[in-house]
Motif scaffolding. Structure first.
Motif, PDB file in Angstrom:
ATOM      1  N   TYR A  91     -38.819   0.012 -24.790  1.00  0.00           N
ATOM      2  CA  TYR A  91     -38.785   0.687 -26.091  1.00  0.00           C
ATOM      3  C   TYR A  91     -39.871   1.755 -26.182  1.00  0.00           C
ATOM      4  CZ  TYR A  91     -38.175   1.145 -31.160  1.00  0.00           C
ATOM      5  OH  TYR A  91     -37.915   1.625 -32.422  1.00  0.00           O
ATOM      6  N   PHE A  92     -41.090   1.420 -25.759  1.00  0.00           N
ATOM      7  CA  PHE A  92     -42.193   2.372 -25.868  1.00  0.00           C
ATOM      8  C   PHE A  92     -42.028   3.536 -24.890  1.00  0.00           C
ATOM      9  CE2 PHE A  92     -44.136  -0.844 -28.415  1.00  0.00           C
ATOM     10  CZ  PHE A  92     -45.015  -0.160 -29.246  1.00  0.00           C
ATOM     11  N   ILE A  93     -41.512   3.266 -23.705  1.00  0.00           N
ATOM     12  CA  ILE A  93     -41.232   4.353 -22.764  1.00  0.00           C
ATOM     13  C   ILE A  93     -40.187   5.296 -23.349  1.00  0.00           C
ATOM     14  CG2 ILE A  93     -40.233   4.906 -20.506  1.00  0.00           C
ATOM     15  CD1 ILE A  93     -41.476   2.332 -19.434  1.00  0.00           C
ATOM     16  N   THR A  94     -39.178   4.721 -23.972  1.00  0.00           N
ATOM     17  CA  THR A  94     -38.125   5.532 -24.603  1.00  0.00           C
ATOM     18  C   THR A  94     -38.698   6.368 -25.742  1.00  0.00           C
ATOM     19  OG1 THR A  94     -36.487   3.834 -24.055  1.00  0.00           O
ATOM     20  CG2 THR A  94     -35.871   5.460 -25.719  1.00  0.00           C
ATOM     21  N   MET A  95     -39.622   5.802 -26.504  1.00  0.00           N
ATOM     22  CA  MET A  95     -40.229   6.550 -27.605  1.00  0.00           C
ATOM     23  C   MET A  95     -40.961   7.785 -27.088  1.00  0.00           C
ATOM     24  SD  MET A  95     -41.688   3.836 -30.395  1.00  0.00           S
ATOM     25  CE  MET A  95     -41.395   4.928 -31.781  1.00  0.00           C
ATOM     26  N   ILE A  96     -41.634   7.655 -25.957  1.00  0.00           N
ATOM     27  CA  ILE A  96     -42.328   8.812 -25.379  1.00  0.00           C
ATOM     28  C   ILE A  96     -41.325   9.894 -24.994  1.00  0.00           C
ATOM     29  CG2 ILE A  96     -43.746   9.610 -23.450  1.00  0.00           C
ATOM     30  CD1 ILE A  96     -44.990   6.815 -23.358  1.00  0.00           C
ATOM     31  N   ILE A  97     -40.267   9.495 -24.303  1.00  0.00           N
ATOM     32  CA  ILE A  97     -39.252  10.456 -23.843  1.00  0.00           C
ATOM     33  C   ILE A  97     -38.576  11.135 -25.022  1.00  0.00           C
ATOM     34  CG2 ILE A  97     -37.072  10.703 -22.592  1.00  0.00           C
ATOM     35  CD1 ILE A  97     -37.970   8.330 -20.854  1.00  0.00           C
ATOM     36  N   VAL A  98     -38.149  10.344 -25.997  1.00  0.00           N
ATOM     37  CA  VAL A  98     -37.449  10.889 -27.164  1.00  0.00           C
ATOM     38  C   VAL A  98     -38.391  11.768 -27.986  1.00  0.00           C
ATOM     39  CG1 VAL A  98     -36.292  10.299 -29.326  1.00  0.00           C
ATOM     40  CG2 VAL A  98     -35.812   8.978 -27.264  1.00  0.00           C
ATOM     41  N   GLY A  99     -39.647  11.351 -28.120  1.00  0.00           N
ATOM     42  CA  GLY A  99     -40.611  12.150 -28.867  1.00  0.00           C
ATOM     43  C   GLY A  99     -40.781  13.544 -28.276  1.00  0.00           C
ATOM     44  N   PHE A 100     -40.904  13.624 -26.954  1.00  0.00           N
ATOM     45  CA  PHE A 100     -41.007  14.931 -26.308  1.00  0.00           C
ATOM     46  C   PHE A 100     -39.706  15.723 -26.462  1.00  0.00           C
ATOM     47  CE2 PHE A 100     -44.704  13.293 -23.881  1.00  0.00           C
ATOM     48  CZ  PHE A 100     -45.557  14.367 -24.077  1.00  0.00           C
ATOM     49  N   ALA A 101     -38.567  15.023 -26.410  1.00  0.00           N
ATOM     50  CA  ALA A 101     -37.279  15.715 -26.568  1.00  0.00           C
ATOM     51  C   ALA A 101     -37.139  16.321 -27.960  1.00  0.00           C
ATOM     52  CB  ALA A 101     -36.133  14.739 -26.293  1.00  0.00           C
ATOM     53  N   PHE A 102     -37.784  15.720 -28.958  1.00  0.00           N
ATOM     54  CA  PHE A 102     -37.758  16.281 -30.311  1.00  0.00           C
ATOM     55  C   PHE A 102     -38.397  17.667 -30.365  1.00  0.00           C
ATOM     56  CE2 PHE A 102     -37.819  11.883 -32.584  1.00  0.00           C
ATOM     57  CZ  PHE A 102     -36.455  11.766 -32.384  1.00  0.00           C
ATOM     58  N   ILE A 103     -39.479  17.856 -29.609  1.00  0.00           N
ATOM     59  CA  ILE A 103     -40.274  19.074 -29.771  1.00  0.00           C
ATOM     60  C   ILE A 103     -40.130  20.067 -28.621  1.00  0.00           C
ATOM     61  CG2 ILE A 103     -41.970  18.022 -31.289  1.00  0.00           C
ATOM     62  CD1 ILE A 103     -43.748  17.490 -28.933  1.00  0.00           C
ATOM     63  N   LEU A 104     -39.410  19.694 -27.560  1.00  0.00           N
ATOM     64  CA  LEU A 104     -39.154  20.646 -26.492  1.00  0.00           C
ATOM     65  C   LEU A 104     -38.090  21.652 -26.935  1.00  0.00           C
ATOM     66  CD1 LEU A 104     -39.147  18.376 -23.320  1.00  0.00           C
ATOM     67  CD2 LEU A 104     -40.923  19.980 -24.059  1.00  0.00           C
ATOM     68  N   LYS A 105     -38.210  22.879 -26.438  1.00  0.00           N
ATOM     69  CA  LYS A 105     -37.318  23.949 -26.890  1.00  0.00           C
ATOM     70  C   LYS A 105     -36.106  24.049 -25.979  1.00  0.00           C
ATOM     71  CE  LYS A 105     -37.518  28.604 -28.819  1.00  0.00           C
ATOM     72  NZ  LYS A 105     -38.372  29.784 -29.080  1.00  0.00           N
ATOM     73  N   PHE A 106     -35.024  23.431 -26.392  1.00  0.00           N
ATOM     74  CA  PHE A 106     -33.743  23.556 -25.699  1.00  0.00           C
ATOM     75  C   PHE A 106     -32.640  23.424 -26.740  1.00  0.00           C
ATOM     76  CE2 PHE A 106     -34.811  19.099 -25.755  1.00  0.00           C
ATOM     77  CZ  PHE A 106     -33.624  18.460 -26.037  1.00  0.00           C
ATOM     78  N   SER A 107     -31.465  23.913 -26.406  1.00  0.00           N
ATOM     79  CA  SER A 107     -30.362  23.966 -27.374  1.00  0.00           C
ATOM     80  C   SER A 107     -29.423  22.781 -27.223  1.00  0.00           C
ATOM     81  CB  SER A 107     -29.574  25.276 -27.206  1.00  0.00           C
ATOM     82  OG  SER A 107     -30.391  26.386 -27.474  1.00  0.00           O
ATOM     83  N   VAL A 108     -28.992  22.258 -28.350  1.00  0.00           N
ATOM     84  CA  VAL A 108     -28.021  21.169 -28.400  1.00  0.00           C
ATOM     85  C   VAL A 108     -26.889  21.603 -29.319  1.00  0.00           C
ATOM     86  CG1 VAL A 108     -27.588  18.763 -29.002  1.00  0.00           C
ATOM     87  CG2 VAL A 108     -29.814  19.439 -28.056  1.00  0.00           C
ATOM     88  N   LYS A 109     -25.685  21.622 -28.813  1.00  0.00           N
ATOM     89  CA  LYS A 109     -24.546  22.075 -29.607  1.00  0.00           C
ATOM     90  C   LYS A 109     -24.313  21.126 -30.775  1.00  0.00           C
ATOM     91  CE  LYS A 109     -19.688  23.508 -29.307  1.00  0.00           C
ATOM     92  NZ  LYS A 109     -19.980  24.786 -29.993  1.00  0.00           N
ATOM     93  N   LYS A 110     -24.164  21.692 -31.956  1.00  0.00           N
ATOM     94  CA  LYS A 110     -23.937  20.892 -33.154  1.00  0.00           C
ATOM     95  C   LYS A 110     -22.473  20.452 -33.216  1.00  0.00           C
ATOM     96  CE  LYS A 110     -24.494  20.989 -38.179  1.00  0.00           C
ATOM     97  NZ  LYS A 110     -24.901  21.797 -39.355  1.00  0.00           N
ATOM     98  N   PRO A 111     -22.198  19.157 -33.342  1.00  0.00           N
ATOM     99  CA  PRO A 111     -20.808  18.685 -33.373  1.00  0.00           C
ATOM    100  C   PRO A 111     -20.106  19.079 -34.669  1.00  0.00           C
ATOM    101  CG  PRO A 111     -22.317  16.878 -33.817  1.00  0.00           C
ATOM    102  CD  PRO A 111     -23.167  18.057 -33.431  1.00  0.00           C
ATOM    103  N   GLN A 112     -18.842  19.404 -34.549  1.00  0.00           N
ATOM    104  CA  GLN A 112     -18.018  19.686 -35.709  1.00  0.00           C
ATOM    105  C   GLN A 112     -17.298  18.401 -36.112  1.00  0.00           C
ATOM    106  OE1 GLN A 112     -18.390  22.688 -37.200  1.00  0.00           O
ATOM    107  NE2 GLN A 112     -19.901  23.014 -35.568  1.00  0.00           N
ATOM    108  N   TRP A 113     -16.284  18.536 -36.982  1.00  0.00           N
ATOM    109  CA  TRP A 113     -15.618  17.347 -37.497  1.00  0.00           C
ATOM    110  C   TRP A 113     -15.080  16.465 -36.375  1.00  0.00           C
ATOM    111  CZ3 TRP A 113     -15.921  14.887 -41.845  1.00  0.00           C
ATOM    112  CH2 TRP A 113     -16.222  15.569 -43.027  1.00  0.00           C
ATOM    113  N   LYS A 114     -14.427  17.070 -35.392  1.00  0.00           N
ATOM    114  CA  LYS A 114     -13.857  16.288 -34.291  1.00  0.00           C
ATOM    115  C   LYS A 114     -14.956  15.586 -33.515  1.00  0.00           C
ATOM    116  CE  LYS A 114     -10.803  16.672 -30.259  1.00  0.00           C
ATOM    117  NZ  LYS A 114      -9.992  17.598 -29.422  1.00  0.00           N
ATOM    118  N   GLY A 115     -16.024  16.307 -33.238  1.00  0.00           N
ATOM    119  CA  GLY A 115     -17.133  15.712 -32.509  1.00  0.00           C
ATOM    120  C   GLY A 115     -17.794  14.593 -33.300  1.00  0.00           C
ATOM    121  N   LEU A 116     -17.921  14.790 -34.627  1.00  0.00           N
ATOM    122  CA  LEU A 116     -18.521  13.758 -35.465  1.00  0.00           C
ATOM    123  C   LEU A 116     -17.670  12.485 -35.478  1.00  0.00           C
ATOM    124  CD1 LEU A 116     -19.805  15.773 -38.548  1.00  0.00           C
ATOM    125  CD2 LEU A 116     -21.180  14.614 -36.818  1.00  0.00           C
ATOM    126  N   LEU A 117     -16.368  12.652 -35.518  1.00  0.00           N
ATOM    127  CA  LEU A 117     -15.480  11.489 -35.500  1.00  0.00           C
ATOM    128  C   LEU A 117     -15.592  10.730 -34.188  1.00  0.00           C
ATOM    129  CD1 LEU A 117     -12.309  12.993 -37.247  1.00  0.00           C
ATOM    130  CD2 LEU A 117     -13.959  11.374 -38.208  1.00  0.00           C
TER     131      LEU A 117
END
Length: 224
Positions: free
Chosen positions: A179-205
């Motif tokens: 869990y703590f290792i994952t928190m480190i990875i996810v925390g850095f992923a929050f603030i690193l500059k890269f693009s993530v495509k925003k899902p539309q209705w189909k993707g959300l479903l």
């Protein structure tokens, strides 16, 4: 009364309520129910923006209020609550109890883990604040919703951390360490500059469907 009170913010409020209930569970030492509340908050958050976009003739005040209230709720649901779950695991983990004694090494491990929790929460805060500022600037220049996120959205926590619980359970891993290792990875992923495509209705479903599958697997492996 100040604020916006219509169906466009209902799911946002439900997400916050779910996360607060989850925090109460972790205070009582129940990390599993806390993670269930993270998943529930993720479900509500997945559709609040889309539902708000269906309302015609939304005022600028309503739009800006929606952005701010969504981020504030997300900070609690996907920042504070996962950190509370982490602290709950830290206090209950047999592994940490063996090392976190009166020795210097034990204190280093304990307070180092607390630093990880704080780092994760700060990363979530920075990510949400950055989104608010850039979204406000974007709306001044163009209409419609954005196509990409910058950095990993904090709502991904509703999928990642339940998966950590299941993987640790299935493969008999030390949950707190993973869990703590994952928190480190996810925390850095929050603030690193890269693009993530925003899902539309189909993707959300599709995401919602996968989330339901994960939810039932989580109940099977971690609750019952």
């Amino acid at each position: 009364m100040i604020g916006v009170y219509d169906y466009t913010v209902l799911f946002t409020y439900l997400s916050l309520v779910s996360s607060v209930i989850g925090i109460f569970f972790t205070i009582q030492g129940n990390s599993v129910y806390g993670v269930l509340c993270i998943m529930l908050s993720g479900f509500f958050d997945a559709f609040d923006g889309k539902i708000a976009s269906l309302k015609r003739n939304r005022t600028d005040l309503a739009k800006k209020f929606g952005i701010q209230i969504d981020s504030l709720a997300d900070l609690v649901a996907f920042g504070v609550l996962p950190s509370c779950v982490g602290f709950c695991l830290l206090k209950q983990s047999v592994f940490f109890q063996e090392f976190c004694n009166e020795s210097i090494v034990g204190h280093v491990i304990f307070y180092g883990s607390v630093v990880i929790l704080i780092f994760y929460l700060l990363a979530a805060l920075i990510r949400l604040a950055y989104y608010n500022v850039t979204e406000e600037e974007r709306q001044k220049q163009e209409t419609g919703s954005r196509s990409y996120f910058v950095g990993l959205p904090v709502t991904s926590s509703s999928v990642v951390f339940p998966m950590v619980f299941m993987i640790s359970k299935i493969f008999s891993l030390e949950l707190a360490i993973v869990y703590f290792i994952t928190m480190i990875i996810v925390g850095f992923a929050f603030i690193l500059k890269f693009s993530v495509k925003k899902p539309q209705w189909k993707g959300l479903l599709i995401i919602a469907l996968l989330g339901m599958v994960e939810f039932f697997f989580f109940l099977f492996y971690c609750v019952f």
